[in-house]
Design a protein around this motif. Structure first.
Motif, PDB file in Angstrom:
ATOM      1  N   LYS A 131       0.894  -1.395  -0.027  1.00  0.00           N
ATOM      2  CA  LYS A 131      -0.127   0.103  -0.087  1.00  0.00           C
ATOM      3  C   LYS A 131       0.989   1.290   0.064  1.00  0.00           C
ATOM      4  CE  LYS A 131      -3.959   2.266   2.055  1.00  0.00           C
ATOM      5  NZ  LYS A 131      -4.076   3.056   0.843  1.00  0.00           N
ATOM      6  N   ALA A 132       1.862   1.111   0.929  1.00  0.00           N
ATOM      7  CA  ALA A 132       2.892   2.495   0.776  1.00  0.00           C
ATOM      8  C   ALA A 132       3.438   2.660  -0.392  1.00  0.00           C
ATOM      9  CB  ALA A 132       3.709   2.061   2.072  1.00  0.00           C
ATOM     10  N   LEU A 133       3.946   1.626  -1.223  1.00  0.00           N
ATOM     11  CA  LEU A 133       4.583   1.727  -2.419  1.00  0.00           C
ATOM     12  C   LEU A 133       3.542   2.299  -3.294  1.00  0.00           C
ATOM     13  CD1 LEU A 133       6.749  -1.383  -2.782  1.00  0.00           C
ATOM     14  CD2 LEU A 133       7.524   0.782  -2.342  1.00  0.00           C
ATOM     15  N   GLU A 134       2.411   1.792  -3.471  1.00  0.00           N
ATOM     16  CA  GLU A 134       1.365   2.100  -4.270  1.00  0.00           C
ATOM     17  C   GLU A 134       0.921   3.635  -4.051  1.00  0.00           C
ATOM     18  OE1 GLU A 134      -3.215   1.105  -4.323  1.00  0.00           O
ATOM     19  OE2 GLU A 134      -1.946  -0.355  -4.698  1.00  0.00           O
ATOM     20  N   ASP A 135       0.989   4.228  -2.918  1.00  0.00           N
ATOM     21  CA  ASP A 135       0.489   5.526  -2.686  1.00  0.00           C
ATOM     22  C   ASP A 135       1.836   6.518  -2.622  1.00  0.00           C
ATOM     23  OD1 ASP A 135      -1.685   4.395  -1.845  1.00  0.00           O
ATOM     24  OD2 ASP A 135      -1.478   4.648   0.381  1.00  0.00           O
ATOM     25  N   ASN A 136       2.967   6.018  -2.252  1.00  0.00           N
ATOM     26  CA  ASN A 136       4.103   6.888  -2.356  1.00  0.00           C
ATOM     27  C   ASN A 136       5.455   6.613  -2.893  1.00  0.00           C
ATOM     28  OD1 ASN A 136       2.927   8.595  -0.107  1.00  0.00           O
ATOM     29  ND2 ASN A 136       3.235   6.620   1.247  1.00  0.00           N
ATOM     30  N   GLY A 137       5.517   5.463  -3.781  1.00  0.00           N
ATOM     31  CA  GLY A 137       6.484   5.005  -4.789  1.00  0.00           C
ATOM     32  C   GLY A 137       7.762   4.755  -3.902  1.00  0.00           C
ATOM     33  N   GLN A 138       8.930   4.905  -4.810  1.00  0.00           N
ATOM     34  CA  GLN A 138      10.228   4.541  -4.384  1.00  0.00           C
ATOM     35  C   GLN A 138      10.539   4.760  -3.005  1.00  0.00           C
ATOM     36  OE1 GLN A 138      11.141   1.943  -6.220  1.00  0.00           O
ATOM     37  NE2 GLN A 138      12.919   1.504  -5.228  1.00  0.00           N
ATOM     38  N   ASP A 139      10.443   6.198  -2.678  1.00  0.00           N
ATOM     39  CA  ASP A 139      11.030   6.635  -1.461  1.00  0.00           C
ATOM     40  C   ASP A 139      10.507   5.657  -0.097  1.00  0.00           C
ATOM     41  OD1 ASP A 139      12.396   8.484  -2.865  1.00  0.00           O
ATOM     42  OD2 ASP A 139      10.865  10.023  -2.825  1.00  0.00           O
ATOM     43  N   MET A 140       9.116   5.551  -0.367  1.00  0.00           N
ATOM     44  CA  MET A 140       8.612   5.011   0.872  1.00  0.00           C
ATOM     45  C   MET A 140       9.272   3.439   1.026  1.00  0.00           C
ATOM     46  SD  MET A 140       6.626   4.882   3.399  1.00  0.00           S
ATOM     47  CE  MET A 140       5.785   6.489   3.035  1.00  0.00           C
ATOM     48  N   GLU A 141       9.636   2.901  -0.107  1.00  0.00           N
ATOM     49  CA  GLU A 141      10.177   1.444   0.059  1.00  0.00           C
ATOM     50  C   GLU A 141      11.491   1.619   0.666  1.00  0.00           C
ATOM     51  OE1 GLU A 141      11.199  -2.521  -2.533  1.00  0.00           O
ATOM     52  OE2 GLU A 141      10.996  -0.389  -3.901  1.00  0.00           O
ATOM     53  N   LEU A 142      12.425   2.536   0.641  1.00  0.00           N
ATOM     54  CA  LEU A 142      13.591   2.668   1.362  1.00  0.00           C
ATOM     55  C   LEU A 142      13.231   3.202   2.726  1.00  0.00           C
ATOM     56  CD1 LEU A 142      15.622   5.062  -1.116  1.00  0.00           C
ATOM     57  CD2 LEU A 142      16.081   2.440  -0.752  1.00  0.00           C
ATOM     58  N   LEU A 143      12.274   3.889   2.963  1.00  0.00           N
ATOM     59  CA  LEU A 143      11.911   3.904   4.581  1.00  0.00           C
ATOM     60  C   LEU A 143      11.455   2.814   5.089  1.00  0.00           C
ATOM     61  CD1 LEU A 143      11.358   6.032   6.830  1.00  0.00           C
ATOM     62  CD2 LEU A 143       9.126   6.674   5.860  1.00  0.00           C
ATOM     63  N   LEU A 144      10.524   2.067   4.600  1.00  0.00           N
ATOM     64  CA  LEU A 144      10.283   0.805   5.008  1.00  0.00           C
ATOM     65  C   LEU A 144      11.231  -0.104   5.227  1.00  0.00           C
ATOM     66  CD1 LEU A 144       6.790   0.263   2.940  1.00  0.00           C
ATOM     67  CD2 LEU A 144       7.073   0.523   5.262  1.00  0.00           C
ATOM     68  N   ASP A 145      12.183  -0.380   4.366  1.00  0.00           N
ATOM     69  CA  ASP A 145      13.331  -1.028   4.398  1.00  0.00           C
ATOM     70  C   ASP A 145      14.269  -0.740   5.835  1.00  0.00           C
ATOM     71  OD1 ASP A 145      13.171  -2.722   2.382  1.00  0.00           O
ATOM     72  OD2 ASP A 145      14.252  -1.913   1.125  1.00  0.00           O
ATOM     73  N   LYS A 146      14.187   0.376   5.889  1.00  0.00           N
ATOM     74  CA  LYS A 146      14.917   0.926   7.151  1.00  0.00           C
ATOM     75  C   LYS A 146      14.196   0.388   8.576  1.00  0.00           C
ATOM     76  CE  LYS A 146      17.444   4.621   5.017  1.00  0.00           C
ATOM     77  NZ  LYS A 146      17.757   6.424   5.379  1.00  0.00           N
ATOM     78  N   MET A 147      13.002   0.889   8.317  1.00  0.00           N
ATOM     79  CA  MET A 147      12.088   0.316   9.453  1.00  0.00           C
ATOM     80  C   MET A 147      12.182  -1.065   9.742  1.00  0.00           C
ATOM     81  SD  MET A 147       8.775   2.983   8.758  1.00  0.00           S
ATOM     82  CE  MET A 147       7.786   1.760   9.421  1.00  0.00           C
ATOM     83  N   LEU A 148      11.983  -1.859   8.821  1.00  0.00           N
ATOM     84  CA  LEU A 148      11.994  -3.386   9.058  1.00  0.00           C
ATOM     85  C   LEU A 148      13.302  -3.878   9.499  1.00  0.00           C
ATOM     86  CD1 LEU A 148      10.043  -4.482   5.845  1.00  0.00           C
ATOM     87  CD2 LEU A 148       9.214  -4.352   8.135  1.00  0.00           C
TER      88      LEU A 148
END
Length: 157
Positions: free
Chosen positions: A127-144
């Motif tokens: 959902k985050a990727l769908e809503d916000n694109g590649q920048d959100m994926e990097l943020l999610l990776d850091k959080m995970l």
């Protein structure tokens, strides 16, 4: 349908009727039909008016207690099916059909919870990727990564 029909159902006599319908086993759909409303309207009333919600809950609980009492009477009089049903539902640790040990059941439950958590993470990521694109994926990776490190530091050694 006229507005304000709910007011009649907040009166004591009407609440007793609702409680009785539920005690007698009527579904919410049947109760709504008896009132002359749609079941979604009844759901809204239950959410908004505590007296309606409580009347239906009490009626439901009364039915459960009555059935429970009858089941217990049958079990106590030697009805084998009632005995088995009672024990499987009221003494689950001892009487169940599972061939797993209590420890294995706990492990299976823990695995299921982990699977559910992983699914929620995957869904949130998608959902985050769908809503916000590649920048959100990097943020999610850091959080995970942070969560994974915390989990590993909390594991028993």
């Amino acid at each position: 349908m006229a507005k304000g029909i709910y007011k009649k159902w907040l009166e004591d006599d009407s609440l007793i009727l609702l409680q009785g319908w539920k005690r007698n086993g009527l579904t919410d759909e049947q109760i709504a039909k008896n009132i002359g409303i749609h079941v979604r309207t009844l759901d809204k009333w239950k959410a908004k008016y505590g007296r309606i919600r409580r009347a239906l809950k009490i009626g439901h609980e009364q039915a459960n207690y009555a059935v429970e009492n009858k089941l217990l009477q049958k079990a106590m009089s030697g009805n084998t099916t009632a005995m088995i049903f009672w024990l499987k539902n009221n003494w689950r640790d001892k009487y169940n059909d599972s061939e797993l040990s209590p420890e294995e059941r706990k492990l299976a439950t823990a695995r299921m919870e982990k699977l559910k958590a992983d699914t929620r993470i995957s869904n949130a990521r998608a959902k985050a990727l769908e809503d916000n694109g590649q920048d959100m994926e990097l943020l999610l990776d850091k959080m995970l990564d942070t969560i994974t490190k915390e989990d590993k530091s909390n594991e028993p050694r």
